[in-house]
Each structure stands twice: as structure tokens, then as C-alpha cells.
Design a protein around this motif. Sequence first.
Motif, short mmCIF file in Angstrom:
data_model
loop_
_atom_site.label_atom_id
_atom_site.label_comp_id
_atom_site.label_asym_id
_atom_site.label_seq_id
_atom_site.Cartn_x
_atom_site.Cartn_y
_atom_site.Cartn_z
N ALA A 452 1.01 -0.83 0.09
CA ALA A 452 0.04 -0.31 -0.26
C ALA A 452 0.93 1.10 -0.03
N LEU A 453 1.98 1.70 0.50
CA LEU A 453 2.95 2.11 1.35
C LEU A 453 3.18 2.93 -0.34
N ILE A 454 4.46 1.73 -0.77
CA ILE A 454 5.21 2.09 -1.73
C ILE A 454 4.33 2.25 -3.47
N PRO A 455 3.13 1.44 -3.43
CA PRO A 455 2.12 2.61 -4.57
C PRO A 455 1.61 3.90 -4.26
N ILE A 456 1.34 4.50 -2.71
CA ILE A 456 0.40 5.21 -3.10
C ILE A 456 1.74 6.37 -3.33
N LEU A 457 2.70 6.62 -2.64
CA LEU A 457 4.21 7.24 -2.75
C LEU A 457 4.13 8.01 -4.73
N THR A 458 4.16 6.50 -5.06
CA THR A 458 4.61 6.60 -7.00
C THR A 458 3.79 6.97 -7.60
N PHE A 459 2.39 6.39 -7.30
CA PHE A 459 1.26 7.86 -7.67
C PHE A 459 1.14 9.06 -7.70
N THR A 460 1.54 9.51 -6.23
CA THR A 460 1.43 11.25 -5.88
C THR A 460 2.38 11.31 -6.42
N SER A 461 3.53 11.10 -6.36
CA SER A 461 4.73 11.46 -7.14
C SER A 461 4.89 12.01 -8.90
N LEU A 462 4.16 10.82 -9.45
CA LEU A 462 4.22 11.42 -11.04
C LEU A 462 3.15 12.60 -11.89
N THR A 463 3.55 13.64 -11.91
CA THR A 463 3.34 14.47 -12.55
C THR A 463 2.34 14.51 -13.29
N SER A 464 2.19 13.14 -13.99
CA SER A 464 1.29 12.22 -15.28
C SER A 464 0.45 12.19 -14.98
N ILE A 465 -0.11 11.71 -13.42
CA ILE A 465 -1.34 11.54 -13.04
C ILE A 465 -1.89 12.59 -11.98
N MET A 466 -0.40 13.43 -11.49
CA MET A 466 -1.42 14.42 -10.51
C MET A 466 -1.28 15.93 -11.00
N ASN A 467 -0.36 16.13 -12.14
CA ASN A 467 -0.29 17.64 -12.20
C ASN A 467 0.79 18.68 -11.18
N ASP A 468 -0.19 19.19 -10.96
CA ASP A 468 0.33 20.42 -10.04
C ASP A 468 0.25 19.68 -8.59
N PHE A 469 -0.50 18.21 -8.73
CA PHE A 469 -0.69 18.05 -7.54
C PHE A 469 0.54 17.39 -7.02
N ALA A 470 1.29 16.64 -8.20
CA ALA A 470 2.00 15.73 -7.31
C ALA A 470 3.11 16.29 -6.29
N ASN A 471 3.86 15.09 -5.52
CA ASN A 471 4.77 15.46 -4.63
C ASN A 471 5.65 16.14 -5.14
N GLY A 472 5.86 16.86 -3.63
CA GLY A 472 7.41 18.32 -3.61
C GLY A 472 8.66 17.32 -3.77
N LEU A 473 9.45 17.77 -3.55
CA LEU A 473 11.09 17.15 -3.29
C LEU A 473 10.65 17.11 -1.98
N VAL A 474 10.43 17.62 -0.74
CA VAL A 474 10.65 17.30 0.46
C VAL A 474 9.51 15.97 0.42
N TRP A 475 7.90 16.11 0.34
CA TRP A 475 7.16 15.25 0.41
C TRP A 475 8.00 13.84 -0.17
N LYS A 476 8.47 13.66 -1.64
CA LYS A 476 8.83 12.83 -1.93
C LYS A 476 10.11 11.93 -0.83
N ILE A 477 11.34 12.56 -0.76
CA ILE A 477 12.46 12.66 0.65
C ILE A 477 11.49 12.01 1.23
N GLY A 478 10.68 12.88 2.40
CA GLY A 478 10.43 12.46 3.50
C GLY A 478 9.28 11.83 4.03
N GLY A 479 8.64 10.96 1.94
CA GLY A 479 7.87 10.23 1.81
C GLY A 479 7.74 8.59 2.03
N GLY A 480 9.86 8.83 1.99
CA GLY A 480 10.68 7.90 1.58
C GLY A 480 10.99 7.30 1.98
#
Length: 584
Positions: A452-480
Amino acid sequence: MKTAWEADQEEEPPQENGVIQTTQDQHSSISPPSSTVSRAPDDEPFSTYFEEKVPIPEDVTQMFSFRKLWAFTGPGFLMSIAYLDPGNIESDLQSGAKAGFKLLWVLLGATIIGLLLQRLAARLGVVTGMHLAEVCNRQYPTVPRIILWLMVELAIIGSDMQEVIGCAIAFNLLSVGRIPLWGGVLITIIDTFVFLFLDKYGLRKLEAFFGFLITIMAVSFGYEYVMVRPDQGELLKGMFLPYCEGCGPAQMEQAVGIVGAVIMPHNIYLHSALVKSRSIDRGNKKEVKEANKYYFIESTIALFISFLINVFVVAVFAEAFYEKTNIEVNAMCNASDSPHTDLFPLDNSRLQVDIYKGGVVLGCFFGPVALYIWAIGILAAGQSSTMTGTYSGQFVMEGFLNLRWSRFARVLLTRSIAIFPTLLVAIFQDVQHLTGMNDFLNVLQSMQLPFALIPILTFTSLTSIMNDFANGLVWKIGGGVVILVVCAINMHFVVVYVTSLRSVALYVLAGFLCIAYLCFVGYLVWHCLIALGVSCLDVSCLASRMLTGHNDIYLLKDMDSDTMVERLEEHVGGVVINSDTVRS
């Protein structure tokens, strides 16, 4: 005068396989999947939790509106019930009995981590209009998708078994042993079917019913808290000072168990689906941003309330039963004429408690009223979490398999998958000896967390899915980092459990399963790292990425053709690439 875009929106949308295909929303690069199974016109219409959309009031003059917050209130509280299920309550009482107040800071940290992960789940549902299982269905190839679905189903079954047995134990305590464990399981099955159809009378009424069950838990465990009167200074010290003075392996194992009990994999899938119940124009960036804000506020309030209820349980057992021995409890039960005295042997070993024994010792020390109120709280926890677990099962099965069955068929199937193993356990296990099974179920759910955790971080980090609401650098690193820590903690819990089995055959079996498990987790991590920007790992799409300079192009194969062409034009600088070529 209408613009050309407005005129296009009023045209009748095209249909495929009898399902209306709508225009892509501005802020989602993927559209909800249509059913692959055609349905005859006279078949029962497809019904779901989302038949009714809660309208959001218009209020453009205020930065914050309580009316809007109230309109968004509901999904977060349903999600928070997973933090109050019988498995969590048992973890709480064992934490208090084994470590006193010393592990409250672990509970606080796990709840905060859970809130951050739930934020990602809610954002995915709001921005895309699809829940996590639907996105996985669109994005992963067939074999990984099926494996992922099976892993999540295992987590749901494990959680459901704890919840249903929690209800059965509550019925057993309330009836003074007259209702056996299997009888309580059957009662839970029946009343769950009844309650699940409450949304026929309105979504808000269903959410109000869940709110009522949370209130029962707060009052029940709050009563125990007031009656025991824990030391407030020790409570605050244990909550805000990260220490565990004098703790040994038992306390460390309990700390790991707290994290595993609080962060549950199926809850990520559930929350991403529940947020779809509000009427949000996903083509309006301001509305999407506003929805994300109010959902986060609501989730914070809901998890704060669930945290307080968990603290009530930890504090009661920390104050009353920390460092108590079996012989002390046996003497108190004898003095109170309890029929359960034989549960506690005449030795000086530390008291070991579970949900059943927890109610018994409360009755021995504080009277039968405390026992019955405890049982009522456990019943509310088990019943509410069983219902939300059933919703999770429906969302996961519909999303991964793209099922469009009748409502009754879906409820019956998702209930049966979890109920049959639970009923077998209830028939062949005694109510006093369920701790071993509960440990196994906790391990089972801990192993499913990466799915559950790996897919949710994957898809919320993709601009092709989330556009302007994709995870920023802080959320990518922190979430990882957060996901890495949580998964590592839970894997430690799994290793401790397996090594305690002391069987060479089981070690060998666990070794083979571990290899297969790590291979699949590695596959998910590979996709996740590409989404996080480690583009050198995307070997299969190297040519496409060199052409577009875009790291998440590998996911575009699952999008509609028109949307793909539009996105490729955007990334390549206006050069049109044939969509069929991209799909291949």
C-alpha cells in the motif's frame, strides 16, 4: 455566448461497451476505468457507496468555512476507525501492561506518520477521481496487478478476522459466556450485512452512524480512564519524552507492534476511495486545492480523537496493571467472586493480557460494571471496523479486477472471503487462547504494508497522474524515508515472530517465501524510484525519456490516446507523436 469548449462539454459523450466515456478532467491525466463487462439493459444497475455525492456549499468570501469543513467531514472519521479496531485496542492494553506509560510517544509518532500517509491517499482520490486500487489497475501490468491484489486481500482478511473475533469476544463477555465465540461470529456477520445497507437511506446517515460508534468507544474507554485516574504527569512524560528507561526485548517488541497495529495497508486504499463521495469539480484547480485542505483538516481532527481513545486504553492498563503478577490478579479475582479466576495461574510471572483477559481483570479490580462497559467499547470498535473493512474489500476488489457486480453479490463475496477462516478459528479455538493467532495476524498485516505504501508514494509523485498536485521534493524524500522506516520496523517484527517458531521446516519455508516477497517488493520499489526521479533505472523507456526528457513517461501507456498525444506535444515542444506508437 458559449465558447467552443463549453459547447463541446454539452455534446453527448461517446460510449464504449455500453459505458459512457467522459472528457478527461483538466487536473487528472487518467480517467476512471470503465467496465470491461457489458451489461444488459435489464440487469440490476451498478450501485456503490458513491451513488450519493455530498454537495459542497459555495462560500468564496472566506479563507476558512466551518460549513465547508462540515460538508467534507465524514471520510476521515470512517478512515480513523481502522486506528480503533480490536487489534489496536489489544496493542494498547498490552503496551500499558508491559511498559506502563513509556511507549506513549511511539503511539503518538505512529499516529502522526499515519496522518501523513492518509494525506497522500486522500490527495490521490481527490485529484484523479480514482482510488488507489483503480490507479493500480490502470498502471501496473496484469501479473504484478494480480499479485498486488492478492497481497492486499490477505491484509484485509487478517484485519477482518481480528475485528470479527473482537465482536465475538465482546458478545461473550456481555453474555457472561453464554454466547460462544462462533455464535458471536455469526451474529456479527448478520448485523454487518444489515448495517452496510444503511447508506440506502443517505450517505450522511451512514457517516453519522459511524460517528455514533466512535462516540460509544470514547465514552466507554473514557469511563474506564476516569475511574482508574492515571497519573497525569507520568502520562505526559511518556507521551512527549522519547525514552524507555529499563526496557527490554519485550518492551521493544511491543513498540514495534504499536507501529504495525496503527498503520494498516488496507486503510490507505479505503481513504483514497472515501474522498470520492464529495461533489468536487476536478477541472477546477481551486476546488481541488480546497478539497485537499479540508480533507487534511478533517483527517487531523479524526485521528486526534482516535489517538485520545487509544491513550485512554494505554493509560488504564499502565496505571492499574503495569508490573502486576498473575498471583496478584488471581487473588483479586477470588476476592471479587469472578468466575474467571482460573485464567490467571498461581505464579509470580508478569500478567499477560489480551482483549478478553483485559475485560476480566477490569471486572476483578473495578467491579462488573467496568467489565460490561469495556465489552460495549470493544463491540463498538469491532462492529465499526468490520463494516469499514468490508468497504475496503469492495473497493479493492472492484478496483483491481474492474468488477461491476450487483451490490448484494459484492457484499456477499467480500464478506465470505474473510468470514470462512474466521468461523473456522472460532469453532476450533477457545476464547481464552487467541493471543497466538492475533500475533500471527499482526505479522501477516505487517508484511502487506509495502503493497500500500509504495504504490501510494509512486502515484502521488507522478506529474502524469497528479499534475500540479504531485509530491514536491520534500514530500518525495520525506515520504520515502517514512515508508522505509515503517517497513523496516514491521519487517523486524516479522523476523522476531518467525525466529520464535523454532522449527527448521518453517525456517526453510519462510526463506523461500522471503525470496519471492523481496523480489516483488523490489519490483514495486523500482517503479517508485523512477517516479521519484531516479531516471537511470527506467531502462525500458530510455528512448522515450531521451526524446521527452520526462521521467514518468513510462506510465503514459495506460492513458487515453488523446490525452497521451496532448501530453507528448507538451513535453516534446509541439512535435506530434502517433499515439499508437507510444502505446506499443
